[in-house]
Design a protein around this motif. Structure first.
Motif: not given
Length: 395
Positions: A1-29
């Motif tokens: 869960a902490a890893c998901i939070w980190l990746i979502e926060r980091h990717v959301a800061k990238q230029p042009g990114v409007a949204g990001v959701e990561i599913n822990f169980s399927t390992h898909r973003a």
């Protein structure tokens, strides 16, 4: 869960990114971005920069990676389990021997034998814990692997020192046992997660890879994903329909149980709608494609499943919040415990603190909640119930 939070926060800061959701169980973003402001390659590079790997979703590649992950996990559990059993054989005599029953040279020999067997457990089986902790330190955050790595590393180092100096106690058996049970728990979690996420993958496998397209030059085998609206397709008896369409020639009974749950085949003739993934049971049909595969009814069902898995119920959100702060509080408590025992019984301070780190490892908090939710969603799907939103699981 902490890893998901980190990746979502980091990717959301990238230029042009409007949204990001990561599913822990399927390992898909699921990432939404403006192509004029940012590129997919830049987003993938940003994920790699913080210590994780990502690639565009491909079912075949995803299955291949899953097989490699399971194989590595099995080998790590095997090495840890074998080491644990052998080390316990050398540890038991020291536990049951009375005063004077074991000579110092025999005790030292057993310690060195335990050390040799513990080395591969620590430096191979426990390697994921140390890698995770190192990544957390590099990113200046604390994750679930930090207390595990500290506990395993400290116990092993102290035991090695006791072996070299022939003094104090060794805890090679505790180290190997701790690593084995942690890895076994993660392996069981991995299998549960894979089994739960297979429901969506199984639906994707219902659509055939190839289809027989009819044009003015005759019949041609083409990739099913290249079919377009208006294409004519021939479906032989026993074959699976590659796309949604309308019957234009012939009549046959189709098994639509994957859509409706009805096991009895339904008769279809010219003008009747048919759907991708259904099975032609008895006679050839010619159909005209009415929807591309990404807009088929089967694709809609898969999107419903993915959306239900991506939607985090309140209990999952609570687990995410708690897991992010739990480790920091745990380390503060461990420091306080060491301080207390250091002034009261210094010889016990290290081992009591180590026990706190090991016993309070929040594996269940970070792993059990998302795995349980995914398993519940998969069980409902197998029962013919599709979730539109995950919050209904909170009831």
């Amino acid at each position: 869960a902490a890893c998901i939070w980190l990746i979502e926060r980091h990717v959301a800061k990238q230029p042009g990114v409007a949204g990001v959701e990561i599913n822990f169980s399927t390992h898909r973003a699921r990432v939404r971005w403006n192509e004029r402001q940012g590129r997919l390659s830049a987003i993938l590079a940003a994920i790699v920069a913080i210590g994780y790997n990502a690639h565009p979703y491909d079912a075949a590649k995803n299955e291949e990676l899953a097989k490699k992950e399971r194989s590595r996990a099995l080998w790590r559990v095997f090495v840890a389990g074998f080491g644990m059993m052998q080390v316990m054989m050398y540890a038991i005599p020291a536990y049951v021997a009375g005063d004077g029953d074991m000579t110092p040279d025999v005790e030292l020999l057993l310690r060195w034998a335990s050390f040799v067997l513990t080395v591969p457990v620590v430096f191979y089986s426990a390697l994921p814990f140390f890698r995770g902790a190192l990544r957390d330190f590099r990113l200046r955050r604390v994750g679930m692997d930090v207390p595990v790595a500290i506990g395993v590393g400290a116990a092993f180092t102290a035991s090695v020192w006791a072996t070299l100096t022939a003094s104090g106690e060794v805890y090679f058996d505790s180290v190997t046992m701790f690593v084995f049970f942690l890895l076994l728990g993660r392996l069981l979690e991995l299998r549960a997660r894979r089994k739960a996420s297979e429901s969506s993958s199984n639906l994707a496998r219902l659509v055939p890879i190839m289809a027989t397209r009819i044009d003015d030059d005759g019949e041609h085998e083409v990739a099913a994903k290249t079919l377009r609206v208006g294409d004519r397709v021939r479906v032989l008896a026993g074959a699976t329909l590659p796309a949604d369409g309308i019957v234009t020639l012939g009549q046959a009974s189709l098994n639509e149980s994957m859509l409706t749950g009805e096991q009895l085949p339904l008769l279809k003739q010219a003008g009747d709608p048919v759907y991708a993934g259904t099975i032609n049971t008895d006679a050839p049909l010619e159909i005209r494609v009415s929807h591309p595969i990404e807009e088929s009814r089967l694709a809609q069902i898969m999107r419903l499943q993915d959306h239900a898995l991506d939607d985090k119920p309140a209990i999952a959100q609570l687990a995410d919040v708690l897991s992010r702060h739990f480790i920091l509080v745990l380390l503060i408590i461990a420091a306080a415990v060491w301080t207390f025992w250091h002034f009261h019984q210094p010889e016990r301070a290290f081992w009591v603190t180590l026990s706190v780190l090991v016993a309070t490892c929040p594996c269940a908090l970070s792993l059990a909640t998302p795995t349980a939710l995914t398993s519940a969603t998969a069980n409902l799907t197998r029962s013919g119930i599709l979730l539109r939103r995950g919050h209904v699981l909170d009831i």
